[in-house]
Structures are given as structure tokens and as C-alpha cells.
Scaffold this motif. Sequence first.
Motif, PDB file in Angstrom:
ATOM      1  N   GLN A 140       0.865  -1.174   0.000  1.00  0.00           N
ATOM      2  CA  GLN A 140       0.000   0.000   0.000  1.00  0.00           C
ATOM      3  C   GLN A 140       0.903   1.227   0.000  1.00  0.00           C
ATOM      4  N   LEU A 166      -2.269  -4.363  -9.579  1.00  0.00           N
ATOM      5  CA  LEU A 166      -2.928  -3.187  -9.017  1.00  0.00           C
ATOM      6  C   LEU A 166      -4.388  -3.532  -8.751  1.00  0.00           C
ATOM      7  N   GLU A 168      -6.354  -1.409  -6.394  1.00  0.00           N
ATOM      8  CA  GLU A 168      -7.102  -0.232  -5.950  1.00  0.00           C
ATOM      9  C   GLU A 168      -6.238   1.012  -6.067  1.00  0.00           C
ATOM     10  N   THR A 169      -6.869   2.095  -6.450  1.00  0.00           N
ATOM     11  CA  THR A 169      -6.258   3.419  -6.350  1.00  0.00           C
ATOM     12  C   THR A 169      -7.288   4.324  -5.685  1.00  0.00           C
ATOM     13  N   ASN A 171      -7.632   8.633  -4.709  1.00  0.00           N
ATOM     14  CA  ASN A 171      -7.083   9.984  -4.621  1.00  0.00           C
ATOM     15  C   ASN A 171      -7.489  10.632  -3.309  1.00  0.00           C
ATOM     16  N   LEU A 176      -1.732   9.992  -3.506  1.00  0.00           N
ATOM     17  CA  LEU A 176      -2.430   8.985  -4.299  1.00  0.00           C
ATOM     18  C   LEU A 176      -2.121   7.640  -3.668  1.00  0.00           C
ATOM     19  N   GLN A 178      -2.045   3.713  -3.792  1.00  0.00           N
ATOM     20  CA  GLN A 178      -2.013   2.606  -4.751  1.00  0.00           C
ATOM     21  C   GLN A 178      -1.871   1.322  -3.949  1.00  0.00           C
ATOM     22  N   ARG A 179      -2.759   0.382  -4.209  1.00  0.00           N
ATOM     23  CA  ARG A 179      -2.730  -0.902  -3.482  1.00  0.00           C
ATOM     24  C   ARG A 179      -2.481  -2.017  -4.469  1.00  0.00           C
ATOM     25  N   TYR A 180      -1.438  -2.793  -4.191  1.00  0.00           N
ATOM     26  CA  TYR A 180      -1.026  -3.889  -5.064  1.00  0.00           C
ATOM     27  C   TYR A 180      -0.995  -5.188  -4.271  1.00  0.00           C
TER      28      TYR A 180
END
Length: 185
Positions: A140, A166, A168-169, A171, A176, A178-180
Motif C-alpha cells: 500500500q 494493481l 485499488e487506487t 485519490n 495517491l 495505490q494498493r497492489y
Amino acid sequence: MRKLIYGISVSLDGYINDRDGNIDWTDPDEELHQFHNDRYRDIDIALHGRRLYELMADFWPHVPEDEGPIMREFGELWTSKSKYVFSRTLTEVEWNSTLISENAVDVVRKLKSEGDGVMEVGGANLAASLIPHDLIDEYQLFVAPIILGGGTPMFPSLDKRIPLRLVETRNFNTVLMQRYVVGDQ
């Protein structure tokens, strides 16, 4: 098996602090801080290296009243959360923490296998010791709009690729997210 998340604020160029170790550029606004409170509530075990533990223990158990309810809530969450602190130099820890001086990789493997739920690793150095051993399940990143030009990198040099997906993103006003997850499917 427990899931291990590596979640951290990071500059656009991939550093978790600047060349002097400063993280003042990571201060969250109320929206982001509430998001962190909500996600931290879902974490069963927090894993800290010495530096992160000392930074957190210096402030969160003693949040001043004038800091507001969101920060006081995080202080309560942090002090009550079960924590494992990895250090060969500390002799004691407080605030619901267990001091570990053994090999982090072996201890984290054992913690992952002992139950369900979610663990989070905080701190780039501790995470760097776990990443090459495929112990991180999710990343995350809270990417701040700043280029630091140097500091502590979020990721270590690796001998192999780690495929990520990826999932989820989001804003926020200041970052920002970013969840991977690990894996290419």
C-alpha cells in the motif's frame, strides 16, 4: 495464514524520507489520517523496526489534547495494538510491544503461519529484509507529490522480479494511494 501488508508514505521518486531522515512532507490531512485510523483498526499485529518504533513511541502514547480527536484516536489505536519490535540494540519496549532480537524472516514466517488476520510491516529497512523472501502479500503506497532526490528507498535492490497486480487506487487531497497484491493474476 495471516496476510502481511507493507504500507508506507513514499515520494514520487521512491523514498520514504529525505537525505536527512526527515518525514515532515508525510503529514496527513484529516481525511487521510482518518483513512489510516480506519485501516489500522483492521490490523491485528504491527511489525516495527527500531527506528520506526522509537519514532512512534515518542509521540503516539502522549498525543496532546489540542491535537484533535483523529490524532488522539490513532494514539489509542497504536498503544493498544499488538506490536513486534525488531531490534538488536533495544533492551525493552512498551505499549503492548514484544521485543524480538532474532532473525526477522524466521519470526515473520512463524507469525504468518500461526493464524488468520492482517499484519503490517512499517519501516523500509525491516520491509527490505522481508521482501526478498516473498513474505509481503500486499503493498500500500501513499505516493506524495514531491521529489526528494535521495533518502531511504522504499524498496531494496532485488535479484528477481516480483510481479504485482494493481487492485485499488484512491485519490486523497495530499497523496495517491495505490494498493497492489503480489502475483500477476
